[in-house]
Design a protein around this motif. Structure first.
Motif, PDB file in Angstrom:
ATOM      1  N   ALA A   1      -2.292 -10.447   5.171  1.00 27.11           N
ATOM      2  CA  ALA A   1      -3.551 -11.206   5.144  1.00 27.11           C
ATOM      3  C   ALA A   1      -4.735 -10.312   4.782  1.00 27.11           C
ATOM      4  O   ALA A   1      -5.747 -10.797   4.266  1.00 27.11           O
ATOM      5  CB  ALA A   1      -3.795 -11.871   6.498  1.00 27.11           C
ATOM      6  N   ARG A   2      -4.576  -8.989   4.992  1.00 25.43           N
ATOM      7  CA  ARG A   2      -5.694  -8.092   4.699  1.00 25.43           C
ATOM      8  C   ARG A   2      -6.095  -8.104   3.216  1.00 25.43           C
ATOM      9  O   ARG A   2      -7.201  -7.719   2.873  1.00 25.43           O
ATOM     10  CB  ARG A   2      -5.385  -6.663   5.164  1.00 25.43           C
ATOM     11  N   TYR A   3      -5.179  -8.526   2.359  1.00 30.01           N
ATOM     12  CA  TYR A   3      -5.503  -8.581   0.928  1.00 30.01           C
ATOM     13  C   TYR A   3      -6.194  -9.888   0.535  1.00 30.01           C
ATOM     14  O   TYR A   3      -6.702 -10.015  -0.562  1.00 30.01           O
ATOM     15  CB  TYR A   3      -4.219  -8.443   0.098  1.00 30.01           C
TER      16      TYR A   3
ATOM     17  N   SER B   1       3.006   1.959  12.673  1.00 28.85           N
ATOM     18  CA  SER B   1       3.418   0.545  12.616  1.00 28.85           C
ATOM     19  C   SER B   1       4.783   0.398  11.933  1.00 28.85           C
ATOM     20  O   SER B   1       5.426  -0.638  12.060  1.00 28.85           O
ATOM     21  CB  SER B   1       2.370  -0.296  11.888  1.00 28.85           C
ATOM     22  N   LYS B   2       5.222   1.437  11.207  1.00 25.24           N
ATOM     23  CA  LYS B   2       6.518   1.381  10.526  1.00 25.24           C
ATOM     24  C   LYS B   2       7.611   2.119  11.296  1.00 25.24           C
ATOM     25  O   LYS B   2       8.767   2.157  10.867  1.00 25.24           O
ATOM     26  CB  LYS B   2       6.400   1.969   9.115  1.00 25.24           C
ATOM     27  N   ALA B   3       7.257   2.747  12.431  1.00 17.13           N
ATOM     28  CA  ALA B   3       8.206   3.630  13.122  1.00 17.13           C
ATOM     29  C   ALA B   3       9.484   2.913  13.561  1.00 17.13           C
ATOM     30  O   ALA B   3      10.591   3.432  13.379  1.00 17.13           O
ATOM     31  CB  ALA B   3       7.525   4.293  14.320  1.00 17.13           C
TER      32      ALA B   3
ATOM     33  N   SER C   1       0.814  -1.222   0.000  1.00 17.50           N
ATOM     34  CA  SER C   1       0.000   0.000   0.000  1.00 17.50           C
ATOM     35  C   SER C   1       0.848   1.272   0.000  1.00 17.50           C
ATOM     36  O   SER C   1       0.398   2.316  -0.472  1.00 17.50           O
ATOM     37  CB  SER C   1      -0.929  -0.008   1.214  1.00 17.50           C
ATOM     38  N   SER C   2       2.083   1.208   0.498  1.00 16.45           N
ATOM     39  CA  SER C   2       2.872   2.434   0.679  1.00 16.45           C
ATOM     40  C   SER C   2       3.107   3.236  -0.600  1.00 16.45           C
ATOM     41  O   SER C   2       2.978   4.460  -0.582  1.00 16.45           O
ATOM     42  CB  SER C   2       4.207   2.104   1.346  1.00 16.45           C
ATOM     43  N   PRO C   3       3.466   2.585  -1.720  1.00 16.65           N
ATOM     44  CA  PRO C   3       3.742   3.397  -2.912  1.00 16.65           C
ATOM     45  C   PRO C   3       2.488   3.861  -3.660  1.00 16.65           C
ATOM     46  O   PRO C   3       2.609   4.664  -4.584  1.00 16.65           O
ATOM     47  CB  PRO C   3       4.551   2.449  -3.818  1.00 16.65           C
TER      48      PRO C   3
HETATM   49  C1  GLP Z   1       5.104  -6.710   1.156  1.00 19.57           C
HETATM   50  C2  GLP Z   1       5.963  -6.386  -0.053  1.00 19.57           C
HETATM   51  C3  GLP Z   1       6.944  -5.276   0.246  1.00 19.57           C
HETATM   52  C4  GLP Z   1       6.238  -4.127   0.933  1.00 19.57           C
HETATM   53  C5  GLP Z   1       5.639  -4.585   2.226  1.00 19.57           C
HETATM   54  C6  GLP Z   1       4.945  -3.481   3.000  1.00 19.57           C
HETATM   55  O1  GLP Z   1       5.716  -7.574   2.031  1.00 19.57           O
HETATM   56  N1  GLP Z   1       6.687  -7.526  -0.524  1.00 19.57           N
HETATM   57  O2  GLP Z   1       7.557  -4.847  -0.964  1.00 19.57           O
HETATM   58  O3  GLP Z   1       7.154  -3.076   1.176  1.00 19.57           O
HETATM   59  O4  GLP Z   1       4.673  -5.579   1.904  1.00 19.57           O
HETATM   60  O5  GLP Z   1       3.649  -3.296   2.528  1.00 19.57           O
HETATM   61  P1  GLP Z   1       2.753  -2.059   2.850  1.00 19.57           P
HETATM   62  O6  GLP Z   1       3.315  -0.922   2.041  1.00 19.57           O
HETATM   63  O7  GLP Z   1       1.377  -2.433   2.381  1.00 19.57           O
HETATM   64  O8  GLP Z   1       2.823  -1.806   4.301  1.00 19.57           O
END
Ligand code: GLP
Length: 265
Positions: free
Chosen positions: A168-170, A203-205, A40-42
């Motif tokens: 798993a959310r996907y 959650s990424k901090a 989701s990040s990009p």
């Molecule tokens: C997956 C992908 C990664 C991505 C990560 C984080 O594991 N393989 O490339 O960076 O998820 O995902 P999100 O950006 O949804 O948090």
């Protein structure tokens, strides 16, 4: 490592899109090689690139793209395949030929051979000019889980329980998430000429703090990016919240954009 702490997701998307735009313009004529990420990040940055393409004429003609990874066992057309994700969220909206968007084949009869062939295809294309990355909450990039060799190449990897739960959310249930993936290695990713990593949310901090300020270690795979000379990290306040040198990063960005007098106040 150049760290941008941005106000919101939209501001972050613009910073990331600017890096893409510079790369595309620099490669005009020869065609840029883009390294694309899923997750989701990009997605906000991809939406901004689609907007610039439609409204401002930003062209991707002649560009080629390589994905970071793919789930083992998912055919290209599967709703959760990364092959499909990147088309739905980016490339089908741009002037980039579908055949020029390449991902590892998750259904290859011989995944080990497929991994080696994938690395070779990237090399034959001249290497990646710009790689975009997200980061997992456990510090993984692509699917290089903690414990990955810092020199690893594209290969079959087993996913950790935390990554399966995060992703798993996907899927309908966590049991539907494939447990293996074909992933570019950390050594493969480091060969990109420029890298931009984007992350948002608390959650990424911890992973972002390690990425920028932790000791380089397989425990937090993203720390290997400290060894790369051209990495831009774009994070919101929540993802930046555990960075110790936050004030310095803000000051450094200020120095780049304003006169030193204004910075001294
Ligand atoms: C997956 C992908 C990664 C991505 C990560 C984080 O594991 N393989 O490339 O960076 O998820 O995902 P999100 O950006 O949804 O948090």
């Amino acid at each position: 490592m150049e760290i941008h702490i941005v106000e919101d997701v939209e501001a972050g998307a613009r910073v990331v899109a600017d890096v893409f735009e510079r790369t595309l313009r620099a490669a005009e004529g020869s065609g840029a090689v883009l390294g694309l990420a899923t997750g989701s990040s990009p997605v906000p940055a991809y939406a901004e690139l689609i907007r610039r393409h439609r409204e401002e004429g930003l062209s991707f003609a002649g560009a080629r793209a390589f994905l970071l990874d793919e789930y083992v066992g998912l055919p290209a057309g599967h709703a959760q395949s990364y092959h499909r994700f990147i088309r739905e969220n980016l490339t089908s909206h741009l002037d980039i030929a579908d055949d020029d968007v390449v991902s590892p084949d998750g259904t290859a009869a011989d995944p080990v051979a497929e991994a080696a062939a994938y690395d070779a295809r990237i090399r034959e294309a001249g290497g990646v000019d710009l790689q975009i990355l997200g980061i997992g909450s456990n510090g993984h990039i692509a699917f290089n889980e903690p414990g990955s060799s810092l020199a690893s190449r594209t290969r079959v990897v087993g996913l950790t329980r935390s990554t399966i739960e995060d992703n798993a959310r996907y899927f309908d249930t966590a049991a539907d998430v494939p447990v293996r993936a074909l992933s570019q290695g950390l050594g493969t990713i480091l060969e990109a000429r420029r890298i931009v990593l984007t992350a948002t949310g608390s959650s990424k901090a911890a992973a972002v703090a390690q990425l920028a300020e932790g000791a380089i270690s397989a425990r937090w795979p993203a720390t290997v990016l400290q060894m790369h000379p051209a990495v831009t990290v774009v994070v919101d306040e929540a993802a930046a919240s555990q960075l110790e040198l936050k004030d310095y990063y803000r000051y450094a960005r200020c120095l780049e954009s304003e006169s030193p007098v204004a910075v001294r106040g």
